[in-house]
Design an enzyme around this catalytic site. Structure first.
Site, PDB file in Angstrom:
ATOM      1  N   TYR A  61       0.858  -1.142  -0.139  1.00 43.42           N
ATOM      2  CA  TYR A  61      -0.004   0.142  -0.048  1.00 43.42           C
ATOM      3  C   TYR A  61       0.792   1.386  -0.129  1.00 43.42           C
ATOM      4  O   TYR A  61       1.775   1.370   0.855  1.00 43.42           O
ATOM      5  CB  TYR A  61      -1.019   0.028   1.275  1.00 43.42           C
ATOM      6  CG  TYR A  61      -1.515   1.107   1.423  1.00 43.42           C
ATOM      7  CD1 TYR A  61      -2.741   1.855   0.697  1.00 43.42           C
ATOM      8  CD2 TYR A  61      -1.125   2.050   2.588  1.00 43.42           C
ATOM      9  CE1 TYR A  61      -3.058   3.020   0.711  1.00 43.42           C
ATOM     10  CE2 TYR A  61      -1.624   3.397   2.496  1.00 43.42           C
ATOM     11  CZ  TYR A  61      -2.732   3.981   1.668  1.00 43.42           C
ATOM     12  OH  TYR A  61      -3.053   5.148   1.700  1.00 43.42           O
ATOM     13  N   GLY A  68      -5.018   5.956   0.212  1.00 42.70           N
ATOM     14  CA  GLY A  68      -6.393   6.228   0.837  1.00 42.70           C
ATOM     15  C   GLY A  68      -7.333   5.007  -0.082  1.00 42.70           C
ATOM     16  O   GLY A  68      -7.273   4.131  -0.337  1.00 42.70           O
ATOM     17  N   ARG A 287      -9.258  30.187  48.674  1.00 48.56           N
ATOM     18  CA  ARG A 287      -9.396  29.041  49.403  1.00 48.56           C
ATOM     19  C   ARG A 287      -9.353  27.757  48.518  1.00 48.56           C
ATOM     20  O   ARG A 287      -8.794  26.996  49.023  1.00 48.56           O
ATOM     21  CB  ARG A 287     -10.898  29.113  50.214  1.00 48.56           C
ATOM     22  CG  ARG A 287     -10.790  28.028  51.467  1.00 48.56           C
ATOM     23  CD  ARG A 287     -12.103  27.663  51.944  1.00 48.56           C
ATOM     24  NE  ARG A 287     -13.117  28.735  51.771  1.00 48.56           N
ATOM     25  CZ  ARG A 287     -14.533  28.559  51.876  1.00 48.56           C
ATOM     26  NH1 ARG A 287     -15.108  27.482  52.008  1.00 48.56           N
ATOM     27  NH2 ARG A 287     -15.428  29.604  51.701  1.00 48.56           N
ATOM     28  N   ASN A 422     -12.943   6.868   3.360  1.00 50.37           N
ATOM     29  CA  ASN A 422     -11.844   6.188   3.624  1.00 50.37           C
ATOM     30  C   ASN A 422     -11.625   6.573   5.050  1.00 50.37           C
ATOM     31  O   ASN A 422     -11.343   5.865   6.000  1.00 50.37           O
ATOM     32  CB  ASN A 422     -10.570   6.046   2.695  1.00 50.37           C
ATOM     33  CG  ASN A 422      -9.558   5.460   3.451  1.00 50.37           C
ATOM     34  OD1 ASN A 422      -9.686   4.259   3.650  1.00 50.37           O
ATOM     35  ND2 ASN A 422      -8.475   5.908   3.278  1.00 50.37           N
ATOM     36  N   GLN A 423     -11.424   7.882   5.287  1.00 48.67           N
ATOM     37  CA  GLN A 423     -11.010   8.332   6.505  1.00 48.67           C
ATOM     38  C   GLN A 423     -12.327   8.884   7.176  1.00 48.67           C
ATOM     39  O   GLN A 423     -12.625  10.060   7.244  1.00 48.67           O
ATOM     40  CB  GLN A 423     -10.079   9.527   6.306  1.00 48.67           C
ATOM     41  CG  GLN A 423      -8.799   9.236   5.716  1.00 48.67           C
ATOM     42  CD  GLN A 423      -7.877  10.529   5.539  1.00 48.67           C
ATOM     43  OE1 GLN A 423      -8.382  11.591   6.141  1.00 48.67           O
ATOM     44  NE2 GLN A 423      -6.875  10.479   4.527  1.00 48.67           N
TER      45      GLN A 423
END
Length: 516
Positions: A61, A68, A287, A422-423
């Site tokens: 790949y 992608g 405080r 894809n993403q």
């Protein structure tokens, strides 16, 4: 060889720390690639394995396929060598501000720290190239915007890849110049990226991680500074130091909260019981200061672990299993841990800004500051009528605080489906890191204003009777502030003083608390 002026930071010899990255970003360390034979051999084995797979027509790949959702597109062998160039070319679409020099150095260092692990299939010349950029301070001009934080910081890191190849612009010697021109000047030949090297540079979390290292370090200092400012404000407002009692905090022993209370006890040196007539309880912003600052203190060790794990990880895709001779396809480019770290850090820091803002609101208000003049004006006599003290400064502090609080919306929940789905789940880690740095910047502005208020408030309290003796580091810092900031007895512009104080804060001028 490393310069005599600064120590070498050798990538590959040991895991990097946040402090290593900050030192590199500030030019207080010099980047060197490890010369250990086993480190170099492992890197070379990964590159050689990729070469062998290509010769054997292996499918990899991003090497023999498109990127992608284009992973099903096979690249003709004759064009494989051109693919890395196309990756950084079409990602050259970043916008927004450019990362500043320190941020850029941190990004390059973070990328080198990941690639030197030897699981990305890159060559030694590429790693040497990144180290050379750092050593010569040749800084890619990186636009801050354009990354969704998975598949890594593709667009901003494309500017690093392009510069290594002699393209786009760099910042060098205080000027923006063409990369090719500057590389020639320092004697560095542009790289011709090998298969997968473009992907290896770009498909990682280096931008968000580099920025996270800088954010963590600045937040750590802000935590200490806010504690010291609280001590000043307790004294200036005639507050009750016994709110920070050791036995009290042992009853709820969060470590960071207890540490903050101990620092306040050390500053205030109050061992006496409350005197007759003293208020039993101050308002919450005094405080409960250890409870607010303590949340930031307690988050820092956890966030360090997240950031440093990411920094020292192989976080591109695919990875190379050199020993097993396998290509591993995964999603380590996903920046979820940095997104969590930055979303958390910006919230805890903004709460500290809010704490200081509330302390200042009490300090300038004659109804609540227990005997000090309104707006901490030191003017007396007839001129008191036309002087306004820190009135406008308190308004500005409130504005900076409000903007910091507004920025705390978590970026990580705004995932968008991108790149043809894809993403389809992304981290937004880089946006979270940029947001965090903005919150820190605003909080530093609040702290700068509080230094002015501390100087003013303590001198005015001394006029009416300071119920304590300043000692140790607290006394030393107050003396320094008195020398650097003139008493505000006549209205004047404060912006130049505030900018100088901001520089001091970012340079960490004051050493705060030896317990750390």
């Amino acid at each position: 060889m490393a310069s005599d002026a600064v120590p070498a930071c050798r990538f590959g010899d040991a895991p990097l720390t946040i402090e290593n990255v900050v030192a590199l970003a500030g030019r207080r360390a010099e980047a060197m690639l490890s010369d250990a034979p086993d480190v170099r051999a492992r890197i070379q084995r990964g590159a050689d394995f990729l070469d062998r797979l290509l010769r054997e027509d292996g499918v990899i790949y991003g090497v023999t396929t498109g990127y992608g959702d284009s992973c099903t597109v096979n690249i003709p062998p004759a064009l494989v060598a051109e693919l890395p160039h196309h990756l950084y070319a079409y990602h050259g679409c970043g916008l927004g501000r450019y990362l500043d020099p320190a941020e850029t150095r941190a990004v390059v260092a973070a990328r080198l720290a990941s690639l030197v692990r030897g699981m990305s299939g890159v060559s030694l010349p590429l790693l040497e190239g990144l180290a050379t950029l750092l050593r010569h301070d040749v800084l890619p001009l990186i636009p801050a915007e354009g990354s969704v934080g998975a598949s890594g910081d593709l667009t901003p890191l494309s500017y690093v890849a392009a510069v290594l190849c002699g393209e786009r612009d760099v910042r060098y010697g205080g000027q923006v110049r063409p990369a090719a021109e500057v590389l020639a000047e320092i004697g560095m030949a542009p790289l011709r990226l090998r298969p997968k090297e473009g992907l290896a540079i770009m498909n990682g979390t280096a931008v968000m991680t580099g920025l996270a290292c800088l954010a963590w370090q600045r937040a750590d200092y802000l935590s200490r500074l806010a504690t010291r400012l609280t001590a000043f404000n307790v004294l200036a407002s005639a507050g009750n130091a016994h709110h920070f009692d050791e036995t009290l905090f042992a009853a709820k022993p969060h470590p960071g909260q207890s540490c903050t209370a101990a620092r306040l006890r050390g500053d205030l040196h109050s061992e006496r019981p409350p005197r007759n007539g003293q208020r039993l309880q101050d308002r919450y912003s005094l405080r409960c200061a250890p409870h607010v600052i303590g949340v930031l203190e307690d988050s820092l060790p956890f966030l360090r672990q997240l950031i440093e794990t990411e920094l020292n990880s192989a976080n591109d895709n695919p990875l190379i299993d050199v020993d097993g001779e396998r290509i591993l396809h995964g999603g380590h480019f996903y920046g979820g841990h940095i997104a969590l770290a930055m979303d958390t850090l910006k919230t805890t820091v903004a709460n500290v800004a809010d704490l200081l803002d509330r302390q200042l609101a009490l300090l300038v208000d004659a109804r609540y500051n227990h005997g000090l003049p309104a707006n901490l004006s030191a003017a007396t006599g007839p001129r008191a009528a036309i002087n306004h003290g820190l009135k406008a400064l308190q308004i500005s502090v409130s504005a900076w605080t409000a903007e910091a609080l507004k920025q705390t919306m978590p970026a990580s929940v705004f995932s968008r489906s991108t790149e043809c789905h894809n993403q389809d789940k992304v981290s937004m880690g880089t946006i979270a890191a940029r947001d965090c740095l903005r919150v820190i910047e605003l909080t530093e502005q609040v702290a700068a204003a509080m230094l002015v208020a501390a100087r003013q408030g303590l001198e005015l309290r001394e006029r009416v009777g300071l119920d304590a003796q300043l000692q140790g580091d607290l006394a030393g810092m107050y003396a320094d502030l008195r020398q650097r900031i003139a008493l505000f007895d006549e209205d004047r512009a404060l912006d130049h003083e505030l900018r100088t104080l901001l520089e001091d804060i970012r340079a960490q001028r004051w050493e705060l608390y030896a317990d750390a």
